[in-house]
Structures are given as structure tokens and as C-alpha cells.
Scaffold this active site. Structure first.
Site, PDB file in Angstrom:
ATOM      1  N   LYS A  31      52.612   7.909  82.452  1.00  0.00           N
ATOM      2  CA  LYS A  31      53.389   8.274  83.648  1.00  0.00           C
ATOM      3  C   LYS A  31      52.607   9.348  84.404  1.00  0.00           C
ATOM      4  CE  LYS A  31      56.569  11.211  84.688  1.00  0.00           C
ATOM      5  NZ  LYS A  31      56.047  11.590  86.008  1.00  0.00           N
ATOM      6  N   GLU A  67      49.571  20.153  75.672  1.00  0.00           N
ATOM      7  CA  GLU A  67      48.658  21.099  76.331  1.00  0.00           C
ATOM      8  C   GLU A  67      49.486  21.727  77.446  1.00  0.00           C
ATOM      9  OE1 GLU A  67      45.828  21.827  75.214  1.00  0.00           O
ATOM     10  OE2 GLU A  67      45.110  20.092  74.107  1.00  0.00           O
ATOM     11  N   CYS A 105      45.359  25.519  84.534  1.00  0.00           N
ATOM     12  CA  CYS A 105      46.080  26.069  83.377  1.00  0.00           C
ATOM     13  C   CYS A 105      45.387  27.271  82.768  1.00  0.00           C
ATOM     14  CB  CYS A 105      46.250  24.983  82.328  1.00  0.00           C
ATOM     15  SG  CYS A 105      44.688  24.203  81.872  1.00  0.00           S
ATOM     16  N   GLU A 149      53.682  32.474  84.468  1.00  0.00           N
ATOM     17  CA  GLU A 149      52.588  31.698  85.063  1.00  0.00           C
ATOM     18  C   GLU A 149      52.911  31.428  86.532  1.00  0.00           C
ATOM     19  OE1 GLU A 149      52.138  27.551  83.908  1.00  0.00           O
ATOM     20  OE2 GLU A 149      49.955  27.809  83.815  1.00  0.00           O
TER      21      GLU A 149
END
Ligand code: NAD
Length: 485
Positions: free
Chosen positions: A173, A249, A283, A381
Site C-alpha cells: 500500500k 522503521e 526520518c 518529531e
């Protein structure tokens, strides 16, 4: 721009609309124009894709590794030769400058490597007298792969290639923010020679299709790259359905430590690139920089100079090095953090203060200094071109500040003292540590992944295949063979 692109789903090697014909609109983050009408996969589509993968599994898995490698190799050639088209699709969808597009090369390397690397092996043992024992490595069956938008082809290739090379069949996806490269690659799957059902590609939002994959009873393993928040939701869905194996991850809030003996110019240039590459949407970006008190002024001067040298603009143009944020939600989020930071930081350097950004969802690099360590901009973040630069006086203080986070993806440190580099590197709570370098510097054959809330798995050319193979121990009674000798 011409007419909007109309995308489809790939199920059983057929390009089809969503079962209810639903689509969602994808807009250029630079011009605001409608770029594509994207098929929104339904639960029915998820079920059909999983069923196709299940049906394809017995014959795909009985092929030899060389036979499974043939279509993978062809895909490697195509993703490399179609770089220009692929880079343009990501520039249109999520604003990634074509000048920074390493994704084709990365994907080609992964398809090519796994085309030849799928020779999983177990162990044998004579340690039970009268028995020949062995362990086998075998594919799971149907594996779901859910990817983010910041480097879609990178994540597509680094997960799909090892999973299918190992003999699994997959349902991928793509992200709702950047579905176009996955859709383009899905058009090449039959041409490369993958049998129907081996690779199925869906587009859509987390709710419905992502969630449906995470809770699907026939999906036996799921590999996910994305936010820690979504990782948690997938972990729960797995626990509440069939306890499928999950590999994560996730997000980061990576520190970089710059000691007083560091090459300041190099540290400033590389840490600036780390946080502002891909407009801060990486990231492992070093979003928290800790500089020795004595070199703070010099470092900040150099860092600001590099940030101001970025070429902001149209991501489809080769001269641009800094594009817009991926979409409205992402833009609003980053802007909200910048406003918050103005209250939480002692000082703000806005490299684009007063600039007119027109319709583009552009965010100029922003540097916060004197930031309270427990503030939200120091802990959460942001995923934008926003960095905090704080100081430290001692090595112990630097390590404590670096580790005071729930994330642990990448940490960097700059010093000419090798003893200190290794001493500090050992103490950093992080899956990856760069010494006199920072992210995105890495190594494709070393484990990539995070400690703490940054993930649960490790991916790389050498490590990824392990995620897609189950283990089985077989104990064969062999009367008369005796003991170990
Ligand atoms: P996200 O978590 O919002 O979305 C990632 C994917 O998950 C998308 O395809 C989305 O549709 C899907 N999704 C959303 N909700 C879901 C649900 N409930 N069930 C199943 N699927 C669902 O992340 P994003 O905004 O696309 O990407 C940015 C995040 O990814 C950042 O946190 C970044 O740090 C992280 N990231 C991590 C790595 C890494 O290797 N550690 C690499 C790139 C990005």
C-alpha cells in the site's frame, strides 16, 4: 500541466479501479494544481489483493531462486532507465526536487541485489544422539508492505525485493501523499515477468486500506515504514487479529554532537544538509544539534550561511535544492511547530523571514537556539526544515542530552579525538551512529533501523531477507547414526 493522471490498483496483474470507483485528489504542493485522481482501495480490494497473493504463493515459492530473480532483475533495469519519469512523478506529488533524486539508483541496486541473493539457509545439528536435526528458512506466504511518502521508491524496493525474492507474495500500500511512483512501477510488473498475484499494489489512505491490511487474517507478516504513531496502531491491529509478524522503521529526533575540536565548517555543512535535505522530511535528519559552548558562534554562522544558500523553488527544475512540504497537512503541521518554537526557544533564525511563498507550500529553513530541553520542539518529531541548536559544556552533558529522547534512529558526533569518538559513540542510544559524518550518510549493507521508539527491525542488503523468512526446526529420528561422531 496537462490533464490529471488517473491511477489504478494492481490486483492479480490487472490494473483496475477501486471496487466502488472511488478516487481521491492529489494536488501539487508547489502550484496547488490537481495532479492526479488516485484510486482509493476499499476493504473489498484489500481482500482481492490478499486472495491473489495467496493463490500465487504455491507456484511462486516453488520456483528456484534464479527463476524468481529473472523478473527482479528486469525491474532493476527499468527503475534505473526510467529515472527521469519517476523523479518527475515524486516532484509533482510531494515536492521532492528532481536534483536530489537518488531513489532510482537505490531501487535498482536493491532489485538487482535480491535477484541474486535469495539463498536462505538454516542449520544442521547432530547434537541429539540418534537424530539428524535441521532448521529450515521458509517464506511466510502473504506479506503486507505499507510505505510512507518521503522516499516512496526507496521503501517500495527495499521491502518488495527481499520479500518476493524469499518466495513470499506481497500486497503493497503506497502513501496517499505520494502514490504515483508505486503506481508507475505497478504498470511494469507483468512486463517484467512477475506471475499474476506475486506483487499487488494498492493506493489509498491508512483508513481504510492500511488498517484492513494490518488486521487481515491471511496476512502473515507486515513490514512498515512511517510514523511511530501509525506503528503503534499497526502493532495493536496485529495483536488483535492474527499476531502477524511486524517489522517497523519509525520516526526520529536525531541528535548531532559537535565537540570543540571538530572541523566546524564540515560539521556545519553536513548537519545543515542532514536537517534540510528533502525539506526536512527525512526520518534520520539531525533535528537536535548540540555544540560545545566555546564554538557556538562560529558553528551557527556557518550553519546559517549554508541554510541560506539553499535554492528554493519548483521541484521539477534541476536547479532547485529545496522544495515545498509534501502537502497541506504537512505544511500546517510544520508551521504550527515553528510558531510554537518561537515561544519555546530563546532565539529564532528564520532564513526566509518576510519572503513571499505564493501558492507553494514552501517552508524556509528555521533555526532555534536556547531551546528548553523538555519543550515540545525539543521532544517531538517535526519532519520539516526546523532545527534546534543548543550547547553543552562537558562530554557527559552532551551524551545525557542526546539520549534524553524516546527516539533512537541515528546519532552523529564530530571530534578529531578518536578515543572520545568511540567512547561517546558506544553510549549513544541509537541504531546508527555517524562519526565525523551524519545522516543521510550510511551503508547499504549495514543494519538500518532504530532503538527505542524508532523501530523494531533492521533492514539492509544483508539483513532484510531475515524479516521475510520463518524458521522451522525438523528433528529426524535416524536409528543407528549414533552421536556427534
Ligand atoms: P504515516 O505513519 O502517517 O503513514 C505511513 C503509511 O502508513 C502511509 O501509507 C499511511 O497511509 C499508512 N497508515 C496510516 N494510518 C494507518 C493505519 N492505521 N494502519 C495502517 N496503515 C496506516 O507516516 P508518513 O507521514 O507517511 O511518513 C513520515 C513518518 O515516517 C515520519 O515519522 C518519519 O520519521 C517516518 N519514516 C521513518 C523511516 C525509517 O526508516 N525509520 C523512513 C522514512 C520515514
Amino acid at each position: 500541466m496537462g490533464a490529471p493522471i488517473e491511477t489504478e490498483l494492481l490486483i492479480n496483474n490487472k490494473l483496475v479501479p477501486a471496487s466502488d470507483n472511488a478516487t481521491f485528489d492529489l494536488f501539487s504542493p508547489h502550484t496547488g494544481e490537481l495532479v492526479a485522481k488516485v484510486a482509493e482501495a476499499t476493504v473489498t480490494d484489500v481482500d482481492a489483493a490478499v486472495a491473489a497473493a495467496q493463490a500465487a504463493f504455491p507456484s511462486w515459492t516453488s520456483l528456484s531462486p534464479q527463476q524468481r530473480g529473472i523478473p527482479l532483475k528486469k525491474m532493476g533495469e527499468l527503475v534505473a532507465s526510467e529515472k527521469d519519469e519517476l523523479s518527475k512523478l515524486d516532484a509533482l506529488a510531494m515536492g521532492r526536487p528532481v536534483s536530489t533524486y537518488i531513489d532510482s539508483h537505490y531501487a535498482a541496486t536493491h532489485f538487482n541485489y535480491f535477484a541474486e541473493a535469495a539463498y536462505p539457509q538454516g542449520h544442521t545439528s547432530l547434537n541429539t544422539p540418534g537424530f539428524l536435526n535441521m532448521s529450515l528458512r521458509q517464506p511466510f506466504g502473504v506479506v503486507a508492505i505499507i510505505i510512507p511518502w518521503n522516499a516512496p521508491l526507496v521503501f517500495f524496493s527495499k521491502k518488495v525485493a527481499p520479500a518476493v525474492a524469499a518466495g513470499n507474495c506481497v500486497v503493497v500500500k503506497s502513501s496517499e501523499k505520494a502514490p504515483l511512483t508505486s503506481w508507475k512501477v505497478s504498470q511494469w510488473i507483468e512486463k517484467c515477468g512477475f506471475p499474476p498475484g506475486v506483487i499487488n499494489v494498492l493506493s489509498g489512505h491508512g483508513n481504510v486500506s492500511g488498517q484492513a491490511l494490518a488486521e487481515h487474517m491471511k496476512v502473515r507478516a507486515l513490514s512498515f515504514t512511517g510514523s511511530t504513531r501509525t506503528g503503534r496502531a499497526i502493532q495493536i491491529a496485529s495483536a488483535e487479529s492474527n499476531l502477524k509478524k511486524v517489522v517497523f522503521e519509525l520516526g526520529g529526533k536525531s541528535p548531532a554532537l559537535v565537540f570543540d575540536d571538530a572541523d566546524i565548517e564540515q560539521a556545519a555543512r553536513e548537519t545543515e544538509n542532514s536537517i534540510n535535505w528533502n525539506s526536512g522530511q527525512t526520518c534520520m535528519a539531525n533535528s537536535r544539534i548540540y555544540v560545545a559552548e566555546s564554538i557556538k558562534e562560529k558553528f551557527l554562522e556557518a550553519f546559517t550561511r549554508f541554510a541560506k544558500a539553499r535554492v528554493l523553488g519548483d521541484p521539477t527544475q534541476k536547479a532547485t535544492t529545496h522544495g515545498p512540504q509534501a502537502d497541506k497537512i504537512q505544511h500546517e503541521n510544520v508551521k504550527r511547530y515553528i510558531e510554537l518554537g518561537k515561544g519555546e526557544a530563546g532565539n529564532t533564525i528564520d532564513t526566509g523571514a518576510g519572503a513571499d511563498e505564493g501558492k507553494s507550500l514552501m517552508v524556509h529553513p528555521v533555526i532555534f537556539t536556547h531551546v528548553a530541553e523538555q519543550s515540545r520542539i525539543a521532544k517531538e518529531e517535526i519532519f520539516g526544515p526546523v532545527v534546534m541548536v543548543n550547547t553543552f559544556k562537558t562530554e557527559e552533558e552532551a551524551i545525557a542530552k542526546a539520549n534524553d529522547t524516546e527516539f533512537g534512529l541515528y546519532a552523529a558526533l564530530y571530534t578529531k579525538d578518536l578515543g572520545r569518538a568511540v567512547r561517546v559513540g558506544k553510549k549513544l542510544e541509537s541504531g546508527m551512529v555517524g562519526i565525523n559524518c551524519t545522516s543521510p550518510t550510511g551503508c547499504w549493507d549495514l543494519p538500518f533501523g532504530g532503538w527505542k521508539g524508532s523501530g523494531t527491525g533492521r533492514e539492509s542488503l544483508l539483513d532484510s531477507m531475515d524479516h521475510y523468512l520463518e524458521q522451522k526446526s525438523m528433528y529426524i529420528r535416524c536409528p543407528g547414526i549414533g552421536g556427534i561422531v
